[in-house]
Scaffold this active site. Structure first.
Site, short mmCIF file in Angstrom:
data_model
loop_
_atom_site.label_atom_id
_atom_site.label_comp_id
_atom_site.label_asym_id
_atom_site.label_seq_id
_atom_site.Cartn_x
_atom_site.Cartn_y
_atom_site.Cartn_z
N ARG A 160 1.87 14.46 13.52
CA ARG A 160 2.24 14.28 12.11
C ARG A 160 2.22 15.57 11.28
NH1 ARG A 160 -0.40 8.74 10.02
NH2 ARG A 160 1.41 8.78 8.65
N LYS A 217 0.84 -1.21 0.00
CA LYS A 217 0.00 0.00 0.00
C LYS A 217 0.87 1.25 0.00
CE LYS A 217 -1.49 1.52 4.14
NZ LYS A 217 -1.16 2.90 4.53
N ASN A 218 1.90 1.27 0.85
CA ASN A 218 2.69 2.49 1.00
C ASN A 218 3.67 2.72 -0.14
OD1 ASN A 218 1.26 3.06 3.26
ND2 ASN A 218 2.88 2.52 4.72
N CYS A 253 -3.58 12.56 13.74
CA CYS A 253 -4.42 11.37 13.59
C CYS A 253 -4.24 10.49 14.81
CB CYS A 253 -4.10 10.64 12.31
SG CYS A 253 -2.53 9.80 12.36
N ASP A 280 5.36 0.34 12.00
CA ASP A 280 4.12 -0.28 11.49
C ASP A 280 3.98 -1.75 11.90
OD1 ASP A 280 3.40 2.11 10.36
OD2 ASP A 280 4.02 1.58 8.33
N ARG A 292 -8.35 -0.43 5.17
CA ARG A 292 -7.53 0.61 4.52
C ARG A 292 -6.25 0.01 3.96
NH1 ARG A 292 -6.46 5.78 7.97
NH2 ARG A 292 -5.30 6.09 6.04
N1 EPU Z 1 7.57 14.40 10.71
C1 EPU Z 1 7.79 15.74 10.98
N2 EPU Z 1 7.67 16.65 9.96
C2 EPU Z 1 7.34 16.30 8.70
C3 EPU Z 1 7.13 14.94 8.42
C4 EPU Z 1 7.24 14.00 9.44
O1 EPU Z 1 8.08 16.10 12.11
O2 EPU Z 1 7.25 17.17 7.83
C5 EPU Z 1 7.70 13.39 11.77
C6 EPU Z 1 6.39 12.65 12.04
O3 EPU Z 1 5.54 13.37 12.90
C7 EPU Z 1 6.88 11.35 12.61
C8 EPU Z 1 8.20 11.11 11.85
O4 EPU Z 1 8.57 12.38 11.31
O5 EPU Z 1 7.17 11.52 13.98
C9 EPU Z 1 8.12 10.11 10.72
O6 EPU Z 1 6.98 10.35 9.93
P1 EPU Z 1 6.92 10.10 8.36
O7 EPU Z 1 6.75 11.42 7.68
O8 EPU Z 1 8.06 9.26 7.94
O9 EPU Z 1 5.58 9.29 8.21
P2 EPU Z 1 4.60 9.38 6.98
O10 EPU Z 1 5.39 9.59 5.75
O11 EPU Z 1 3.48 10.30 7.28
C10 EPU Z 1 4.70 6.82 6.37
C11 EPU Z 1 3.74 5.70 6.25
C12 EPU Z 1 3.23 5.30 7.63
C13 EPU Z 1 4.43 4.89 8.47
C14 EPU Z 1 5.46 6.02 8.52
C15 EPU Z 1 6.74 5.65 9.24
C16 EPU Z 1 2.79 6.08 4.06
C17 EPU Z 1 1.59 6.48 3.24
N3 EPU Z 1 2.63 6.12 5.38
O12 EPU Z 1 3.99 7.90 6.97
O13 EPU Z 1 2.37 4.18 7.45
O14 EPU Z 1 4.02 4.58 9.78
O15 EPU Z 1 5.82 6.41 7.17
O16 EPU Z 1 7.34 4.54 8.66
O17 EPU Z 1 3.81 5.73 3.52
C18 EPU Z 1 0.63 2.69 8.02
O18 EPU Z 1 0.77 2.16 6.91
O19 EPU Z 1 -0.06 2.17 8.93
C19 EPU Z 1 1.29 3.97 8.29
C20 EPU Z 1 0.91 4.79 9.28
#
Ligand code: EPU
Length: 417
Positions: free
Chosen positions: A122, A22-23, A117, A305, A397
């Site tokens: 996030r 999915k990701n 969320c 995850d 999802r």
């Molecule tokens: N963060 C910031 N600023 C930003 C972006 C992120 O502070 O601009 C922080 C976040 O708050 C968090 C950390 O950095 O503490 C890592 O977050 P990341 O941005 O890597 O997460 P994401 O890209 O929003 C993806 C996956 C998530 C998975 C995370 C971590 C997708 C669509 N989602 O989220 O997947 O948990 O990376 O590996 O790729 C799931 O599939 O259940 C899921 C939540």
């Protein structure tokens, strides 16, 4: 609302095929907005988040056709302002992935700000700082972020924290920028390398994806391409943990062992037999499980995850284990539900201490997010009696046909309305 009824205890045994990730499929779909032509994506999982992304792409003018092997996308809508409305973004944060490609291709994007969320605040500050470094103007107003740039220009940008979707957004913006972009402190998840493989097949020039420094030489246009999405390591990992938890034996096929290395190493420490096969991984659990601590961290660390699912496993291990969640600040919502099933868990800040070998008994439990739901399903497989997991729309999802895959492994699971 649908729910799962699980009659436990079950022992998982047999073969299961990993679905597409999915990701990885979500950014791949967003990347289609960059193409001047049709992109064919294979092995896209049929899950709710993918349907939401397809609706968003259609809203942005793209033509989306589902075929037997996957999806075909042709991005029309050039010249139209690209907007991702609140109604779609609120149901799926990953909608933010259209920001980079829309900006690069149409010079402008307006996306509803994803709020916090169930697992944390996030923010997307890193996505926005990166786009600004490439020359975009960023404005936040009325709950929306608006970005504009007549022509993005390559630059050097260092992420303050490694972010998965942030790295993906920047990749998709930089491919059409003038000149070279260097991104540092990038997230290294396999899904990022998969996105870069698709973009390169479309004509982009990206090197280093999957490492912490990525270099992108901008090109003037990208064409159509055909791409097969990688296996879902989190889905696959969930079934392997299920095998370990139920004293079972599962052959996960069509999976990439290297992407699951952090989990496989931990399972081996837990005393589970793990072996690589021609096209996947086999896990067999015969003896008692040993409690082992984990600390979640960005790839190649232990994935956040799989944290909830691993915690279900530790409720049945010999000894006491701690699980430290360092990626998200609020990802222990499965704990009170596990405790209602008989688990003995204490939380101190970001650390959960799990007392092993506590008998679990079936109960009504409530899913709060995708991976917490998977944890409760696994716990239900190990519990004595009936477990009812409510609100499984969270599961839908990201898990393709979970009850069917579990049934094929011998579990007594039913979906009821
Ligand atoms: N963060 C910031 N600023 C930003 C972006 C992120 O502070 O601009 C922080 C976040 O708050 C968090 C950390 O950095 O503490 C890592 O977050 P990341 O941005 O890597 O997460 P994401 O890209 O929003 C993806 C996956 C998530 C998975 C995370 C971590 C997708 C669509 N989602 O989220 O997947 O948990 O990376 O590996 O790729 C799931 O599939 O259940 C899921 C939540």
């Amino acid at each position: 609302m649908e729910r799962f009824h699980i009659e436990g205890p079950n022992r998982l045994s047999g073969e299961v095929r990993a679905s597409g990730a999915k990701n990885a499929a979500l950014p791949a779909l967003a990347a289609c907005l960059l193409a001047e032509g049709t992109v064919h994506l294979e092995r896209v999982p049929k899950v709710r988040d993918i349907r939401t992304m397809c609706r968003l792409l259609e809203h942005l003018g793209a033509e989306v056709t589902e075929s037997e092997t996957g999806f075909e996308l042709t991005p029309n809508g050039e010249g139209q302002p690209g907007e991702a409305p609140y109604e779609l973004v609120k149901t799926m944060r990953a909608s933010v992935l259209v920001l980079g490609p829309l900006l690069a291709r149409r010079g402008r994007a307006r996306v509803s700000l994803p709020g916090g969320c169930a697992i944390g605040v996030r923010p997307i500050d890193q996505h926005l700082a990166g786009l600004e470094a490439l020359g975009a103007e960023v404005e936040l107003e009325h709950g929306y972020v608006e970005v504009r740039a007549r022509q993005l220009v390559g630059a050097r940008f260092r992420f303050g924290v490694p972010t998965v979707t942030g790295t993906e957004n920047l990749l998709m913006a930089a491919v059409l920028a003038r000149g070279t972009t260097v991104l540092e402190n990038c997230a290294r998840e396999p899904e990022i390398a998969d996105l870069a493989a698709l973009l390169n097949a479309m004509g982009a020039r990206i090197s280093g994806a999957g490492e912490d420094r990525i270099e992108i030489e901008g090109v003037t246009s990208l064409g159509g391409a055909r791409h097969r999405v990688i296996a879902d390591r989190i889905e696959g990992g969930t079934y392997l943990i299920g095998a370990a938890l139920t004293g079972g034996h599962v052959h996960l096929r069509d999976a990439e062992a290297a992407d699951l290395a952090p989990l496989l190493e931990k399972l081996a420490e837990n005393g589970v037999e793990v072996s690589k096969t021609d096209d996947g991984i086999e896990v067999r659990c015969t003896g008692p499980l040993k409690a082992r601590d984990v600390i979640t961290s960005p790839h190649p660390g232990f994935p956040t995850d799989l944290q909830a699912q691993y915690m279900a496993l530790m409720t049945q291990a010999r000894g006491t284990a701690t699980v430290c969640e360092t990626v998200f600040e609020n990802r222990f919502q499965h704990v009170p539900e596990l405790m209602r099933m008989g688990a003995d868990i204490q939380i101190h800040g970001r650390v959960a201490k799990i007392q092993g070998q506590t008998p679990l008994s079936g109960a009504n439990v409530m899913a709060t997010d995708l991976r917490a739901s998977a944890c409760l399903v696994l716990a239900g497989l190990a519990a004595e009696g009936e477990t009812v997991v409510h609100r499984i729309y969270h599961l839908d999802r990201g898990y393709e046909g979970m009850e069917l895959k579990l049934q094929a492994l011998g579990a007594k699971v039913e979906r009821r309305s």
